[in-house]
Every structure is written in structure tokens, then in C-alpha cells.
Design a protein around this motif. Structure first.
Motif, PDB file in Angstrom:
ATOM      1  N   ALA A 321      36.291  54.425  45.060  1.00 11.59           N
ATOM      2  CA  ALA A 321      36.593  52.990  45.169  1.00 11.59           C
ATOM      3  C   ALA A 321      37.336  52.397  43.832  1.00 11.59           C
ATOM      4  O   ALA A 321      38.366  51.566  43.883  1.00 11.59           O
ATOM      5  N   LEU A 322      37.169  53.337  42.745  1.00 10.54           N
ATOM      6  CA  LEU A 322      37.889  53.108  41.672  1.00 10.54           C
ATOM      7  C   LEU A 322      39.335  53.407  41.566  1.00 10.54           C
ATOM      8  O   LEU A 322      40.253  52.491  41.175  1.00 10.54           O
ATOM      9  N   SER A 323      39.634  54.460  42.200  1.00 12.86           N
ATOM     10  CA  SER A 323      41.098  54.778  42.753  1.00 12.86           C
ATOM     11  C   SER A 323      41.831  53.745  43.556  1.00 12.86           C
ATOM     12  O   SER A 323      42.926  53.379  43.175  1.00 12.86           O
ATOM     13  N   LEU A 324      41.199  53.104  44.219  1.00 12.24           N
ATOM     14  CA  LEU A 324      41.848  52.219  45.197  1.00 12.24           C
ATOM     15  C   LEU A 324      41.955  51.002  44.441  1.00 12.24           C
ATOM     16  O   LEU A 324      43.027  50.277  44.516  1.00 12.24           O
ATOM     17  N   PHE A 325      41.015  50.442  43.445  1.00 15.99           N
ATOM     18  CA  PHE A 325      41.290  49.424  42.628  1.00 15.99           C
ATOM     19  C   PHE A 325      42.535  49.512  41.790  1.00 15.99           C
ATOM     20  O   PHE A 325      43.248  48.824  41.227  1.00 15.99           O
ATOM     21  N   LEU A 326      42.546  50.753  40.981  1.00 14.03           N
ATOM     22  CA  LEU A 326      43.766  51.291  40.367  1.00 14.03           C
ATOM     23  C   LEU A 326      45.014  51.127  40.797  1.00 14.03           C
ATOM     24  O   LEU A 326      45.926  50.578  40.380  1.00 14.03           O
ATOM     25  N   GLY A 327      45.131  51.569  42.143  1.00 11.18           N
ATOM     26  CA  GLY A 327      46.453  51.396  42.576  1.00 11.18           C
ATOM     27  C   GLY A 327      46.700  50.035  43.303  1.00 11.18           C
ATOM     28  O   GLY A 327      48.048  49.655  42.900  1.00 11.18           O
ATOM     29  N   LEU A 328      45.883  49.343  43.602  1.00 12.92           N
ATOM     30  CA  LEU A 328      46.310  47.846  43.734  1.00 12.92           C
ATOM     31  C   LEU A 328      46.446  47.097  42.488  1.00 12.92           C
ATOM     32  O   LEU A 328      47.348  46.368  42.579  1.00 12.92           O
ATOM     33  N   THR A 329      45.825  47.528  41.390  1.00  9.19           N
ATOM     34  CA  THR A 329      46.129  46.827  40.064  1.00  9.19           C
ATOM     35  C   THR A 329      47.493  47.124  39.667  1.00  9.19           C
ATOM     36  O   THR A 329      48.419  46.288  39.251  1.00  9.19           O
ATOM     37  N   ALA A 330      48.218  48.419  39.975  1.00 11.31           N
ATOM     38  CA  ALA A 330      49.299  48.708  39.674  1.00 11.31           C
ATOM     39  C   ALA A 330      50.447  48.004  40.521  1.00 11.31           C
ATOM     40  O   ALA A 330      51.376  47.505  39.897  1.00 11.31           O
ATOM     41  N   VAL A 331      50.141  47.743  41.814  1.00 15.67           N
ATOM     42  CA  VAL A 331      51.107  47.011  42.625  1.00 15.67           C
ATOM     43  C   VAL A 331      50.874  45.362  42.157  1.00 15.67           C
ATOM     44  O   VAL A 331      52.119  44.823  41.982  1.00 15.67           O
ATOM     45  N   HIS A 342      57.580  31.119  40.742  1.00 20.23           N
ATOM     46  CA  HIS A 342      56.882  30.473  41.666  1.00 20.23           C
ATOM     47  C   HIS A 342      55.344  30.152  41.177  1.00 20.23           C
ATOM     48  O   HIS A 342      54.581  31.222  41.119  1.00 20.23           O
ATOM     49  N   VAL A 343      55.241  29.167  40.393  1.00 15.95           N
ATOM     50  CA  VAL A 343      54.051  28.792  39.881  1.00 15.95           C
ATOM     51  C   VAL A 343      52.838  29.197  40.742  1.00 15.95           C
ATOM     52  O   VAL A 343      51.760  29.730  40.337  1.00 15.95           O
ATOM     53  N   SER A 344      52.627  28.462  41.886  1.00  8.87           N
ATOM     54  CA  SER A 344      51.563  28.395  42.859  1.00  8.87           C
ATOM     55  C   SER A 344      51.250  29.913  43.046  1.00  8.87           C
ATOM     56  O   SER A 344      50.048  30.481  43.210  1.00  8.87           O
ATOM     57  N   VAL A 345      52.425  30.887  43.606  1.00 13.65           N
ATOM     58  CA  VAL A 345      52.122  32.104  43.819  1.00 13.65           C
ATOM     59  C   VAL A 345      51.776  32.992  42.706  1.00 13.65           C
ATOM     60  O   VAL A 345      50.868  34.012  42.912  1.00 13.65           O
ATOM     61  N   ALA A 346      52.300  32.728  41.249  1.00  8.78           N
ATOM     62  CA  ALA A 346      51.968  33.495  40.300  1.00  8.78           C
ATOM     63  C   ALA A 346      50.441  33.129  39.887  1.00  8.78           C
ATOM     64  O   ALA A 346      49.609  34.278  39.535  1.00  8.78           O
ATOM     65  N   LEU A 347      49.881  32.141  40.240  1.00  8.71           N
ATOM     66  CA  LEU A 347      48.596  31.884  40.007  1.00  8.71           C
ATOM     67  C   LEU A 347      47.546  32.723  40.898  1.00  8.71           C
ATOM     68  O   LEU A 347      46.653  33.158  40.509  1.00  8.71           O
ATOM     69  N   VAL A 348      48.159  32.769  42.297  1.00 10.77           N
ATOM     70  CA  VAL A 348      47.092  33.310  43.130  1.00 10.77           C
ATOM     71  C   VAL A 348      47.261  34.821  42.654  1.00 10.77           C
ATOM     72  O   VAL A 348      46.224  35.914  42.721  1.00 10.77           O
ATOM     73  N   VAL A 349      48.423  35.391  42.278  1.00 13.36           N
ATOM     74  CA  VAL A 349      48.633  36.916  41.844  1.00 13.36           C
ATOM     75  C   VAL A 349      47.822  37.088  40.658  1.00 13.36           C
ATOM     76  O   VAL A 349      47.301  38.239  40.329  1.00 13.36           O
ATOM     77  N   GLY A 350      47.683  36.136  39.909  1.00 16.70           N
ATOM     78  CA  GLY A 350      47.340  36.261  38.500  1.00 16.70           C
ATOM     79  C   GLY A 350      45.438  36.330  38.872  1.00 16.70           C
ATOM     80  O   GLY A 350      44.719  37.066  38.269  1.00 16.70           O
ATOM     81  N   LEU A 351      44.893  35.592  39.576  1.00 18.00           N
ATOM     82  CA  LEU A 351      43.535  35.629  39.973  1.00 18.00           C
ATOM     83  C   LEU A 351      43.429  37.143  40.421  1.00 18.00           C
ATOM     84  O   LEU A 351      42.273  37.480  40.162  1.00 18.00           O
ATOM     85  N   LEU A 352      44.372  37.378  41.475  1.00 19.09           N
ATOM     86  CA  LEU A 352      44.002  38.580  42.088  1.00 19.09           C
ATOM     87  C   LEU A 352      44.362  39.999  41.131  1.00 19.09           C
ATOM     88  O   LEU A 352      43.398  40.783  40.975  1.00 19.09           O
ATOM     89  N   LEU A 353      45.083  39.815  40.158  1.00 16.61           N
ATOM     90  CA  LEU A 353      45.063  40.753  38.924  1.00 16.61           C
ATOM     91  C   LEU A 353      43.968  40.888  38.334  1.00 16.61           C
ATOM     92  O   LEU A 353      43.619  41.998  37.941  1.00 16.61           O
ATOM     93  N   GLY A 354      43.424  39.691  37.698  1.00 14.47           N
ATOM     94  CA  GLY A 354      42.266  39.650  37.090  1.00 14.47           C
ATOM     95  C   GLY A 354      41.124  40.299  37.646  1.00 14.47           C
ATOM     96  O   GLY A 354      40.220  41.187  37.063  1.00 14.47           O
ATOM     97  N   THR A 355      41.023  40.163  38.974  1.00 14.55           N
ATOM     98  CA  THR A 355      39.779  40.586  40.002  1.00 14.55           C
ATOM     99  C   THR A 355      39.764  42.175  40.077  1.00 14.55           C
ATOM    100  O   THR A 355      38.941  42.618  39.627  1.00 14.55           O
ATOM    101  N   LEU A 356      41.185  42.529  40.089  1.00 12.42           N
ATOM    102  CA  LEU A 356      41.340  44.034  40.203  1.00 12.42           C
ATOM    103  C   LEU A 356      41.205  44.744  39.071  1.00 12.42           C
ATOM    104  O   LEU A 356      40.599  45.870  38.584  1.00 12.42           O
ATOM    105  N   ILE A 357      41.796  44.091  37.852  1.00 16.87           N
ATOM    106  CA  ILE A 357      42.051  44.962  36.560  1.00 16.87           C
ATOM    107  C   ILE A 357      40.428  44.910  36.017  1.00 16.87           C
ATOM    108  O   ILE A 357      40.198  46.056  35.313  1.00 16.87           O
ATOM    109  N   ASN A 358      39.806  44.046  36.099  1.00 16.47           N
ATOM    110  CA  ASN A 358      38.419  44.050  35.506  1.00 16.47           C
ATOM    111  C   ASN A 358      37.323  44.906  36.283  1.00 16.47           C
ATOM    112  O   ASN A 358      36.307  45.443  35.708  1.00 16.47           O
ATOM    113  N   GLY A 359      37.645  44.627  37.779  1.00 15.73           N
ATOM    114  CA  GLY A 359      36.997  46.019  38.515  1.00 15.73           C
ATOM    115  C   GLY A 359      37.224  47.217  37.946  1.00 15.73           C
ATOM    116  O   GLY A 359      36.443  48.173  38.123  1.00 15.73           O
TER     117      GLY A 359
END
Length: 449
Positions: A321-331, A342-359
Motif C-alpha cells: 500500500a505504501l509503495s503504491l502511494f509513493l509511486g503515485l506521489t512521484a507522478v 491552469h489554476v483549476s487543474v493545479a488545485l485538483v492536483v494539489g489536493l491529490l498530492l496532499g492526500t498522497l504525500i501525507n498518506g
């Protein structure tokens, strides 16, 4: 035997009392998140009052991180000697009194010293509460229990930001430290009243009235009580070796090194993203409000990321599970700067990045207590977190040096994305060694006369 008592907890369904203990540990992390991040919220007001330079503000912001590293390395290991409960209570006293004292200082040097002392207390609490939550959870929900601890840290940081907006303008920055100190002291009294000792510690170290405490806890859990303390089983870490040496004894040497460097790399990448993202986005054309909003979304994503990786780990092995999160965080790190126009896209990616990196951080916290036996568990976890804090301290500085040398933000993010890829190999290697050792231990136990 010890194995029978702990196996009962490991294999039975989680009781309400076990979840209650874990919820206390989460509350401890909420307090810690507030205490650590309070300096970031008050820094502008402190700087204005005392006319501080950037270097002086940097010292105030770094003091807490240095203290957390010191607390994890030098204070948390005492939990293996005096118990998880006593160490947590002592650290609450340290962090609570130092937070209160911060409200009455008259210069930045004294404030920096007190922030360092607060960090020491927080470092001890973080390591010990993670161990305690792990020890009270059963096998299926252990990763979720420890991952939820990281949500507490994010909640505390978020509450600190909200409280700062409400209080600083009306009552000044000192009121935030006063509120944090009072909350920490209140948590101390709650913990004195409700926080139990670890069964693993009681069985391994056998302090006075250990049998009574074990039976009281087992009754609350709904498990079997003992008529006498079981015979102790010598573990692979037993003997007259120094406590630090035990972390590198036999099979643990490779696992400890993998865990330490995984913590270092993940913390190195985590604190780059958390510290520099808003500023880099501003330099790339985003407005101040958009940069700050993206930073907030990364923090909010962290609350969900810790819970998600814990739930995922109840279905598949935590190392995978952690390896999967690390790979998705790198992406996500690779993509983040590419979509910043693209501000709206960056906000979505930022939320996803925060989810993954804290995971990723939550996943490491979940893994670390499982590596070590009870008699060195707090030391092992504390040292791993402390080693990771070195990466946290170095990361913003290294990023600043690269930017000063003219490295493009997109290139810098790519460098840091590679960090998470390296961490994948460490985690998979650690998982392979961990399960191989567990298989050998179970075989030895089953065939013992």
C-alpha cells in the motif's frame, strides 16, 4: 506465555475500549499538530512586533523541528524503560509549560529556545503515541489505527490556522501560544485519568503491579485475565547488548537501515512540498491567494490521505500500500508544475498530492512499530522518526540553494519526485525482509520443544 496474551489481542475483533485508547492517541496528535504549527501561524505578527530578519524568522520556524528530532532520538527511547504512559505524560508537561511560557517572552532568542523545548516534548509524544496505538490495535486494523494518528496532526494544524485567524487580530499572537499551552495541560489531565499503559511494555518489563494492570486492561477489552505473569520468552534482541546495538542485531540491521533511509527520503520530499509549493507557485504566476489556497488544499488532503492508506492496508499488505502511494506521489510531483498554468487543474492536483504525500508519512508511521520487539520498540520508532527529521530540516534549505543557483521550479520538482521513487525500493526491500523474518520466527516457535 506473552505470545498467548498478545495473540489474543492481535486476532480478536477490536473492542470499544481499544478504539477509545486509539482515539486518545489521536487527540494527543491533534495537540501536537497545533503546538508544532503555531509558529508558522504567528510568524508574521512576531516578525512585525520585533522587526525580525528573514534569518531570525527561519530560526524560529526551525527550532521546533530541531526539538522534535531531539525528542524522538533522545527522549522517546525512555518509553521502553519507564513505560509509554509515563513518557507521554512527562512530554505533555514539557510541551505544555513551554507553550505557556512562549506567551510571556520578550525577545526572539528566548522564544526560539522555548520552541525547541516544545519540540522535544512533541517528538517524544509522537513516537510514543504511535507505538501505543499500534500495540492496542489488532492485526487487521493496526495500520489504520496508526494512520489515523497522522490525521490528528493535520487536524491540529488546521485548527491552529483557524484559531489564529480568530484570535491574533483581537488578542495578539501571544494568545495563540496561551491557548495551545492550556489545551496541552488539559490533555495532560485527560491522559492521567484515561490513558492506560501498554500491555506489550507490561509483559516485557514487568513493573510493579504489572499483573493487576494487565488484568484491568484485559477486562476492559473483554479478553482473558491471567492468574500469574507468563514466562518470559527471550527474543532475538535479548541479552546484554546496548539498546542502540539491538536495533542492528542480526536481521534487524537491514530492516533498521531501510526504515531510517525511507523516513529520511519521505520527510525530505514531504517538507519540500509543504514548505516551498506556495512560494514557487507565486513565482510561476499564480496570485498570492491562489498560492495560499493550494497550500491549504495540500494540508486538507493530508487528513484524508492518512485514513485512505490505513483502510487500504486492511485489504493488502501495508508495504505494498505504501509503495503504491509513493509511486503515485512521484507522478503527482512530476505533474504539479506542468499543470500550474491552469489554476483549476493545479488545485485538483494539489489536493491529490496532499492526500498522497501525507498518506506516505502515515504509512511509514504504521510500519515502524511492527519492525521491533516490545523492549526496543519506542527506541526503534523514535530513532527512525528522528532520522527522518534530519531530512525534514535539510530539505527546505537544499531546495533554496537549488533555486538560488537558477534551477527551474519544474526541474526542482522532478528532482524531488525521484526521491519518492528511491523510497519505493527501500520499502519493498524492507517488506521482503520483514515477512521473511516473521516466517522464520513462526517456524522456530512452532518447532520449539
Amino acid at each position: 506465555m506473552n505470545r498467548d496474551v498478545l495473540s489474543e489481542i492481535n486476532q480478536n475483533k477490536m473492542s470499544r475500549y481499544q478504539w477509545f485508547v486509539i482515539s486518545i492517541c489521536i487527540c494527543l496528535n491533534i495537540i501536537d499538530g497545533f503546538d508544532v504549527m503555531v509558529m508558522a501561524f504567528t510568524a508574521p505578527s512576531v516578525s512585525m512586533e520585533w522587526s525580525l530578519s528573514g534569518a531570525q524568522i527561519g530560526m524560529l520556524l526551525s527550532a521546533g523541528l530541531f526539538g522534535m528530532a531531539a525528542g524522538s532520538i533522545f527522549l522517546a527511547p525512555f518509553a521502553d524503560k519507564v513505560g509509554r504512559r509515563l513518557l507521554i505524560l512527562s512530554c505533555l508537561v514539557i510541551s505544555g509549560l513551554s507553550m505557556l511560557a512562549c506567551a510571556f517572552v520578550d525577545n526572539h532568542n528566548t522564544l526560539a529556545l522555548l520552541r525547541f523545548i516544545t519540540g522535544i516534548g512533541v517528538g517524544g509524544i509522537l513516537a510514543s503515541s504511535n507505538v501505543l496505538a499500534s500495540e492496542y490495535a489488532n492485526g487487521r486494523w493496526r495500520s489504520l489505527a496508526v494512520s489515523l494518528m497522522s490525521t490528528g496532526y493535520g487536524i491540529g494544524a488546521t485548527l491552529g490556522g483557524v484559531l489564529s485567524l480568530a484570535l491574533i487580530e483581537q488578542l495578539g499572537w501571544r494568545s495563540i501560544f496561551l491557548a495551545g499551552g492550556i489545551a496541552t495541560i488539559m490533555m495532560l489531565f485527560v491522559s492521567i485519568w484515561l490513558l492506560p499503559e501498554s500491555l506489550d511494555y507490561l509483559l516485557a518489563k514487568r513493573p510493579k503491579q504489572a499483573l493487576k494492570q494487565i488484568n484491568m486492561t484485559m477486562q476492559r477489552i473483554g479478553g482473558s485475565t491471567l492468574s500469574a505473569l507468563p514466562h518470559q520468552i527471550k527474543t532475538s534482541t535479548a541479552g546484554n547488548k546496548g539498546e542502540l546495538v539491538k536495533l542492528f542485531d542480526g536481521h534487524l540491521r537491514f530492516q533498521t537501515l531501510c526504515l531510517w533511509f525511507a523516513f529520511f527520503l519521505v520527510m525530505f520530499g514531504f517538507y519540500f512540498v509543504m514548505s516551498w509549493t506556495p512560494k514557487i507557485l507565486l513565482s510561476m504566476g499564480m496570485s498570492a491567494d491562489q498560492g495560499v489556497t493550494t497550500g491549504i488544499l495540500i494540508s486538507i488532503g493530508g487528513i484524508f490521505g492518512a485514513a485512505i492508506i490505513g483502510l487500504l492496508a486492511s485489504r493488502i499488505k501495508i508495504f505494498y500500500a505504501l509503495s503504491l502511494f509513493l509511486g503515485l506521489t512521484a507522478v503527482c510531483v512530476f505533474l504539479f508544475v506542468a499543470v500550474s498554468a491552469h489554476v483549476s487543474v493545479a488545485l485538483v492536483v494539489g489536493l491529490l498530492l496532499g492526500t498522497l504525500i501525507n498518506g506516505c508519512v502515515a504509512g511509514l508511521y504504521s510500519i515502524s512499530p511492527t519492525i521491533y520487539e516490545a523492549d526496543i520498540r519506542s527506541r526503534g520508532v523514535g530513532y527512525a522518526i528522528g532520522f527522518g527529521r534530519i531530512g525534514a530540516i535539510l530539505s527546505p534549505t537544499v531546495a533554496g540553494i537549488f533555486l538560488d543557483k537558477g534551477i527551474a521550479p519544474a526541474t526542482l520538482y522532478a528532482y524531488y519526485g525521484v526521491v519518492f521513487i528511491f523510497a519505493i525500493f527501500l520499502i519493498l526491500s524492507l517488506g521482503s525482509a520483514f515477512y521473511r523474518n516473521k516466517k522464520e520466527q513462526n517456524y522456530s516457535f512452532e518447532t520449539a520443544p
